[in-house]
Design a protein around this motif. Structure first.
Motif, PDB file in Angstrom:
ATOM      1  N   GLU A  11       0.865  -1.177   0.000  1.00 35.61           N
ATOM      2  CA  GLU A  11       0.000   0.000   0.000  1.00 35.61           C
ATOM      3  C   GLU A  11       0.906   1.233   0.000  1.00 35.61           C
ATOM      4  OE1 GLU A  11      -3.016   0.054   3.020  1.00 35.61           O
ATOM      5  OE2 GLU A  11      -3.213  -2.134   2.970  1.00 35.61           O
ATOM      6  N   TYR A  12       0.647   2.128  -0.933  1.00 38.06           N
ATOM      7  CA  TYR A  12       1.465   3.334  -1.062  1.00 38.06           C
ATOM      8  C   TYR A  12       0.604   4.586  -0.850  1.00 38.06           C
ATOM      9  CZ  TYR A  12       4.871   0.256  -3.342  1.00 38.06           C
ATOM     10  OH  TYR A  12       5.752  -0.759  -3.625  1.00 38.06           O
ATOM     11  N   PHE A  13       1.257   5.599  -0.323  1.00 41.14           N
ATOM     12  CA  PHE A  13       0.640   6.922  -0.283  1.00 41.14           C
ATOM     13  C   PHE A  13       1.642   7.904  -0.868  1.00 41.14           C
ATOM     14  CE2 PHE A  13      -0.149  10.980   2.132  1.00 41.14           C
ATOM     15  CZ  PHE A  13      -1.282  11.329   1.409  1.00 41.14           C
ATOM     16  N   ILE A  14       1.190   8.640  -1.881  1.00 38.70           N
ATOM     17  CA  ILE A  14       2.052   9.612  -2.551  1.00 38.70           C
ATOM     18  C   ILE A  14       1.500  11.003  -2.246  1.00 38.70           C
ATOM     19  CG2 ILE A  14       3.091  10.355  -4.724  1.00 38.70           C
ATOM     20  CD1 ILE A  14       1.383   6.989  -4.566  1.00 38.70           C
ATOM     21  N   PRO A  15       2.083  11.738  -1.301  1.00 42.58           N
ATOM     22  CA  PRO A  15       1.596  13.098  -1.013  1.00 42.58           C
ATOM     23  C   PRO A  15       1.968  14.059  -2.132  1.00 42.58           C
ATOM     24  CG  PRO A  15       3.520  12.594   0.332  1.00 42.58           C
ATOM     25  CD  PRO A  15       3.195  11.343  -0.425  1.00 42.58           C
ATOM     26  N   CYS A  16       1.221  15.162  -2.216  1.00 46.78           N
ATOM     27  CA  CYS A  16       1.493  16.160  -3.247  1.00 46.78           C
ATOM     28  C   CYS A  16       1.006  17.521  -2.763  1.00 46.78           C
ATOM     29  CB  CYS A  16       0.799  15.799  -4.563  1.00 46.78           C
ATOM     30  SG  CYS A  16      -1.001  15.839  -4.472  1.00 46.78           S
ATOM     31  N   GLY A  17       1.346  18.543  -3.487  1.00 47.01           N
ATOM     32  CA  GLY A  17       0.864  19.882  -3.174  1.00 47.01           C
ATOM     33  C   GLY A  17      -0.625  19.992  -3.439  1.00 47.01           C
ATOM     34  N   ARG A  18      -1.282  20.864  -2.691  1.00 38.95           N
ATOM     35  CA  ARG A  18      -2.717  21.071  -2.899  1.00 38.95           C
ATOM     36  C   ARG A  18      -2.987  21.536  -4.325  1.00 38.95           C
ATOM     37  NH1 ARG A  18      -6.022  21.163   1.592  1.00 38.95           N
ATOM     38  NH2 ARG A  18      -4.944  21.076   3.600  1.00 38.95           N
ATOM     39  N   GLU A 183       9.972  22.130  -8.440  1.00 39.48           N
ATOM     40  CA  GLU A 183       9.939  21.308  -9.650  1.00 39.48           C
ATOM     41  C   GLU A 183       8.603  20.591  -9.842  1.00 39.48           C
ATOM     42  OE1 GLU A 183      14.246  21.781  -8.513  1.00 39.48           O
ATOM     43  OE2 GLU A 183      12.317  21.592  -7.490  1.00 39.48           O
ATOM     44  N   THR A 184       8.002  20.121  -8.750  1.00 36.99           N
ATOM     45  CA  THR A 184       6.718  19.416  -8.865  1.00 36.99           C
ATOM     46  C   THR A 184       5.623  20.356  -9.360  1.00 36.99           C
ATOM     47  OG1 THR A 184       6.496  19.792  -6.474  1.00 36.99           O
ATOM     48  CG2 THR A 184       7.201  17.605  -7.182  1.00 36.99           C
ATOM     49  N   LEU A 185       5.633  21.599  -8.908  1.00 35.08           N
ATOM     50  CA  LEU A 185       4.651  22.569  -9.393  1.00 35.08           C
ATOM     51  C   LEU A 185       4.935  22.923 -10.848  1.00 35.08           C
ATOM     52  CD1 LEU A 185       2.266  24.472  -8.913  1.00 35.08           C
ATOM     53  CD2 LEU A 185       3.891  26.187  -8.105  1.00 35.08           C
ATOM     54  N   ALA A 186       6.211  23.043 -11.199  1.00 37.53           N
ATOM     55  CA  ALA A 186       6.567  23.316 -12.590  1.00 37.53           C
ATOM     56  C   ALA A 186       6.057  22.203 -13.502  1.00 37.53           C
ATOM     57  CB  ALA A 186       8.084  23.457 -12.717  1.00 37.53           C
ATOM     58  N   ALA A 187       6.190  20.956 -13.039  1.00 40.02           N
ATOM     59  CA  ALA A 187       5.700  19.824 -13.831  1.00 40.02           C
ATOM     60  C   ALA A 187       4.186  19.887 -13.983  1.00 40.02           C
ATOM     61  CB  ALA A 187       6.118  18.513 -13.166  1.00 40.02           C
ATOM     62  N   ARG A 377      -7.960  37.941 -21.944  1.00 42.26           N
ATOM     63  CA  ARG A 377      -8.948  36.883 -21.699  1.00 42.26           C
ATOM     64  C   ARG A 377      -8.256  35.574 -21.338  1.00 42.26           C
ATOM     65  NH1 ARG A 377     -11.034  39.521 -26.107  1.00 42.26           N
ATOM     66  NH2 ARG A 377     -10.123  37.993 -27.536  1.00 42.26           N
ATOM     67  N   THR A 378      -8.800  34.884 -20.355  1.00 38.26           N
ATOM     68  CA  THR A 378      -8.256  33.589 -19.942  1.00 38.26           C
ATOM     69  C   THR A 378      -9.199  32.471 -20.376  1.00 38.26           C
ATOM     70  OG1 THR A 378      -9.322  33.800 -17.779  1.00 38.26           O
ATOM     71  CG2 THR A 378      -7.051  34.547 -17.946  1.00 38.26           C
ATOM     72  N   GLU A 379      -8.614  31.352 -20.724  1.00 36.04           N
ATOM     73  CA  GLU A 379      -9.389  30.184 -21.150  1.00 36.04           C
ATOM     74  C   GLU A 379      -9.788  29.331 -19.954  1.00 36.04           C
ATOM     75  OE1 GLU A 379      -7.693  26.487 -23.344  1.00 36.04           O
ATOM     76  OE2 GLU A 379      -8.196  27.961 -24.890  1.00 36.04           O
ATOM     77  N   LYS A 380      -8.814  29.086 -19.062  1.00 34.96           N
ATOM     78  CA  LYS A 380      -9.048  28.310 -17.844  1.00 34.96           C
ATOM     79  C   LYS A 380      -8.167  28.850 -16.734  1.00 34.96           C
ATOM     80  CE  LYS A 380     -10.237  23.842 -19.960  1.00 34.96           C
ATOM     81  NZ  LYS A 380      -9.829  22.409 -20.088  1.00 34.96           N
ATOM     82  N   LYS A 381      -8.577  28.564 -15.490  1.00 36.08           N
ATOM     83  CA  LYS A 381      -7.769  28.926 -14.332  1.00 36.08           C
ATOM     84  C   LYS A 381      -7.729  27.748 -13.378  1.00 36.08           C
ATOM     85  CE  LYS A 381      -9.226  33.771 -14.545  1.00 36.08           C
ATOM     86  NZ  LYS A 381     -10.028  34.813 -13.865  1.00 36.08           N
ATOM     87  N   TYR A 382      -6.565  27.541 -12.760  1.00 34.12           N
ATOM     88  CA  TYR A 382      -6.384  26.455 -11.803  1.00 34.12           C
ATOM     89  C   TYR A 382      -5.743  26.994 -10.532  1.00 34.12           C
ATOM     90  CZ  TYR A 382      -6.923  23.511 -15.987  1.00 34.12           C
ATOM     91  OH  TYR A 382      -7.383  22.912 -17.129  1.00 34.12           O
ATOM     92  N   LYS A 383      -6.297  26.603  -9.387  1.00 31.71           N
ATOM     93  CA  LYS A 383      -5.696  26.967  -8.111  1.00 31.71           C
ATOM     94  C   LYS A 383      -4.642  25.941  -7.745  1.00 31.71           C
ATOM     95  CE  LYS A 383      -9.690  29.428  -6.207  1.00 31.71           C
ATOM     96  NZ  LYS A 383     -10.680  29.496  -5.094  1.00 31.71           N
ATOM     97  N   LEU A 384      -3.433  26.415  -7.430  1.00 30.85           N
ATOM     98  CA  LEU A 384      -2.321  25.541  -7.088  1.00 30.85           C
ATOM     99  C   LEU A 384      -1.653  26.049  -5.816  1.00 30.85           C
ATOM    100  CD1 LEU A 384      -0.815  25.129 -10.675  1.00 30.85           C
ATOM    101  CD2 LEU A 384      -2.265  23.494  -9.475  1.00 30.85           C
ATOM    102  N   ASN A 385      -0.587  25.368  -5.423  1.00 32.76           N
ATOM    103  CA  ASN A 385       0.115  25.733  -4.198  1.00 32.76           C
ATOM    104  C   ASN A 385       1.608  25.663  -4.445  1.00 32.76           C
ATOM    105  OD1 ASN A 385       1.328  25.184  -1.384  1.00 32.76           O
ATOM    106  ND2 ASN A 385      -0.782  25.736  -0.921  1.00 32.76           N
ATOM    107  N   ASN A 386       2.320  26.735  -4.112  1.00 31.12           N
ATOM    108  CA  ASN A 386       3.768  26.788  -4.315  1.00 31.12           C
ATOM    109  C   ASN A 386       4.459  26.983  -2.973  1.00 31.12           C
ATOM    110  OD1 ASN A 386       6.325  26.954  -5.420  1.00 31.12           O
ATOM    111  ND2 ASN A 386       6.089  29.068  -6.103  1.00 31.12           N
ATOM    112  N   GLY A 387       4.926  25.877  -2.383  1.00 30.96           N
ATOM    113  CA  GLY A 387       5.622  25.955  -1.107  1.00 30.96           C
ATOM    114  C   GLY A 387       4.769  26.537  -0.008  1.00 30.96           C
ATOM    115  N   GLY A 388       3.483  26.180   0.030  1.00 31.51           N
ATOM    116  CA  GLY A 388       2.587  26.679   1.056  1.00 31.51           C
ATOM    117  C   GLY A 388       1.893  27.973   0.693  1.00 31.51           C
TER     118      GLY A 388
END
Length: 725
Positions: A11-18, A183-187, A377-388
């Protein structure tokens, strides 16, 4: 147990940024994970040992790869230690290996994560001792074994961290630029822009050019190039959390890594896309080139020195038949302040609105305001997290030229600001002052005060009424910033802001920052030190300048008393007017020292005058009750509207208490003396009849004490001159 470990499903758990859970779920599924389930800030799955290695090597989005070891119900430290101690840790690592424990989650009885981590450490050590083995050492830096505990409700789960350190450590970053993107957010940004591993099967579907005109140390371009060449993000790493794990199977790992190397060689040969970056700082350009060289991407990625808003940058991209722009424009520390950042996004958007046929863009910003600053004009927007820190990713189409959004409300504010500026700057120069009010809620929707201090601007936002939605006040705030930057000749680096409520008590004097931006300003023949950043007020009340000017005019040969003196500006004017002796009284030692600095600045001799730290109300009472009170020819009293300072003997309310303080002050006023009383309390009513009964005659000088830059605001202050009847 070790032999069985290869046959079972883990069983694995892979944490990630919000904000990355959806993308990570797809990634884990594509790598062969089973029973894949996304949770808050991570993904659970099951799979073989090989899957664990694949996740370590190939996950572009995950923070770590955690393999479940044990779990149990816990209600206190003893239950937690029991769960940890009952597990057979010598089967996981050798007594000669170093280890460390991290812990997340709290409960009513386990409130401190560091304490919970220590409890698990004790349990691990107990497990070794029961087997007659020596205690393994705990290492703060670079432990060989990393154990992770998670507490949710009343269940703790303990994992082995197969990655060891964060998966964002790809191994290529030789040098960092200022505030590099993780790097994870850049990806994630690369994937949201439409570049995924599946596109490797069709190289012709990739854009001819991928550009980052704000590339910093090159992270976005490098992450995109790794996807384009099918390079596993962990291929350059040698330090892994499973290296010291007794269940590690080197042959399986070597096979996984060899397959990844083959994929990269094929992908590198098939890649037709070119990458181009622009960075203004020469040192950061050098750092980017070092990172690119570490991956042997020198012929793929080219970095030039320049500014993203320069005309030549976008012209350079028009030759490409198709393209994708990835950008994490600078903000915060990288640009000095919020307003420099806002101006950058505005100018950057102005370039993007010109359009580039066949191109689209993915732009990362700290918030919605910066996206709106681009006016595109924007096509889409995504909420992300960069180091908190919450950030926003906007996807844009750049195919066509776009017109700038019409903003009539902002234009109206710009016109008002420019009109005020032109009139008041001219007046101030003639008046002999270099600080004045530019704007004070002239347009009710834009509820702020804007003051100019010799090249600097302070924008003070008044608290909005409770019935105004937060998003509306936020929008109006940025419209004020936009109007200021577009209409007033002020450097963005010299704009300072604070939120200001209609003040009660001493809150106007409380420290709100620790930046300490102090400048010297001119008021007629007087000079003053003002603090532009650390307090709600700067140390100089601009609306009182004509009162101070009159004090200087009347001060020759007089004994002057300045009560509630603040930073002593009225005392300075009295000194410049030739006062014989000046007594300055204030409760704050900080402000009395500031007053002394103002005296020195104006070459006034301090030891000829008195500076008294005292509760002014109590001091007045003590002085007035003496058998022969000391007398002053000119007394200036500008008390706070309200004060409940702990250092004061009682709560002070100027409306309620002004008669008492003026009664006490009357006994200190010489026979032909003048007492000047001012207050900023809205709707204040002077008890003139009560004062007349005490033998004080009052003259209302409110109108002729308010200078033109405050004239449109109804009663910014009230002012009376009082004398003995």
């Amino acid at each position: 147990m070790i032999s069985e470990i290869y046959m079972q499903q883990f069983e694995y758990f892979i944490p990630c940024g919000r904000g990355l859970e959806e993308l990570l779920l797809a990634e884990v599924t594509s790598l062969g994970g089973e029973q894949v389930k996304a949770t808050n800030s991570g993904v659970h799955c099951t799979g073989s040992l090989q899957l664990g290695y694949e996740l370590c090597l190939w996950s572009r989005l995950g923070s770590r790869v955690l393999m479940r070891l044990t779990a149990g119900e816990v209600h206190d430290r003893y239950g937690l230690e029991k769960v940890a101690a009952q597990f057979d840790w010598p089967e996981i690592f050798n007594e000669r290996n170093t280890f460390a424990v991290r812990f997340n989650g709290t409960s009513e009885t386990l409130k401190n994560t560091q304490f919970s981590a220590q409890v698990i450490k004790d349990g691990v050590v107990d497990s070794f001792r029961r087997r007659g083995l020596r205690r393994p050492d705990v290492a703060v830096q670079r432990p060989e074994i990393n154990i992770q505990g998670y507490l949710h409700k009343s269940e703790v789960t303990i994992y082995l961290d197969l990655a060891g350190s964060g998966l964002h450590e790809r191994g290529y970053r030789q040098a960092k630029g200022a505030a590099p993107i993780r790097e994870t957010l850049a990806a994630a940004l690369v994937q949201r822009a439409g570049l995924t591993e599946s596109a490797i099967l069709a190289p012709d579907q990739w854009p001819a050019l991928i550009a980052d005109p704000t590339c910093g140390s090159g992270t976005l371009l490098i992450e995109a190039a790794m996807v384009a060449t099918d390079r596993a993000p962990g291929l350059g790493r040698s330090d892994w959390g499973f290296n010291a794990w007794r269940g590690h199977k080197a042959q399986v790992w070597n096979d996984v890594k060899a397959a990844a190397q083959e994929r990269f060689e094929r992908g590198r040969a098939a890649c037709k896309t070119q990458f181009h970056g622009v960075e203004e700082d020469a040192q950061i350009v050098q750092a980017a080139q070092q990172n690119i060289h570490a991956l042997e991407f020198d012929d793929l990625i080219k970095i030039e020195q320049g500014n993203a808003t320069a005309d030549w940058v976008l012209k350079r991209y028009r030759h490409a038949s198709s393209g994708l722009m990835l950008a994490n424009p600078p903000y915060g520390e990288r640009l000095g302040n919020t307003f420099s950042a806002w101006r950058f996004y505005r100018d950057f958007g102005r370039q993007l609105r010109k359009g580039i046929p066949g191109w689209r863009a993915a732009i990362l910003a700290p918030d919605e305001a910066m996206i709106k600053a681009m006016r595109i004009r924007t096509e889409k927007k995504y909420k992300l997290n960069n180091g908190g820190i919450s950030v926003l990713l906007a996807i844009l189409q750049l195919n066509d030229e776009q017109e700038e959004f019409a903003r009539p409300e902002v234009e109206a504010l710009q016109n008002r600001l420019l009109k005020n500026w032109q009139a008041r700057e001219k007046w101030a120069a003639k008046e002999g002052v270099n600080c004045f009010r530019v704007y004070d809620a002239d347009i009710p929707e834009f509820n702020a005060a804007i003051d100019f201090y010799d090249g600097h601007l302070i924008i003070q936002e008044y608290a909005a009424p409770a019935n105004i939605p937060v998003q509306v006040t936020e929008k109006r705030w940025w419209q004020i910033i936009e109007a200021v930057l577009d209409s007033l000749p002020i450097d963005a680096d010299k704009i300072h802001t604070r939120q200001r409520q209609r003040q009660k008590g001493e809150s106007q004097y409380n420290r709100v920052a620790e930046e300490g931006v102090m400048i010297e300003v001119q008021e007629y023949n007087a000079k003053f030190l003002v603090n532009l950043t650390d307090y709600l007020d700067t140390g100089l009340f601009l609306d009182h300048r004509w009162v101070r000017k009159d004090i200087q005019k009347r001060a020759m040969g007089k004994r002057v008393l300045n009560l509630f003196a603040y930073t002593g500006s009225a005392s300075v004017h009295a000194g410049l007017g030739g006062a014989e002796q000046i007594t300055t009284v204030d409760l704050s030692k900080t402000y009395l020292n500031w007053a002394k600095d103002n005296f020195r600045l104006n070459h006034l001799t301090i030891n000829r005058h008195e500076f008294i730290q005292a509760d002014c109300v109590k001091w007045l009472e003590e002085q007035s009750t003496q058998a022969e009170p000391e007398q002053w020819d000119l007394i200036f009293i500008d008390p706070p509207t309200f004060s409940n300072s702990k250092r004061m003997s009682d709560v002070f309310d100027v409306q309620r208490d002004h008669v008492a303080i003026l009664r006490a002050a009357k006994s200190l006023l010489s026979k032909n003396g003048l007492l000047i009383f001012t207050t900023n309390k809205r709707g204040f009513k002077l008890a003139s009849e009560e004062l007349a009964a005490l033998g004080l005659v009052s003259e209302d000088h409110t109108r002729d004490s308010i200078p033109p830059d405050f004239a449109k605001q109804r009663a910014i202050h009230y002012c009376w001159y009082l004398r003995h009847a």
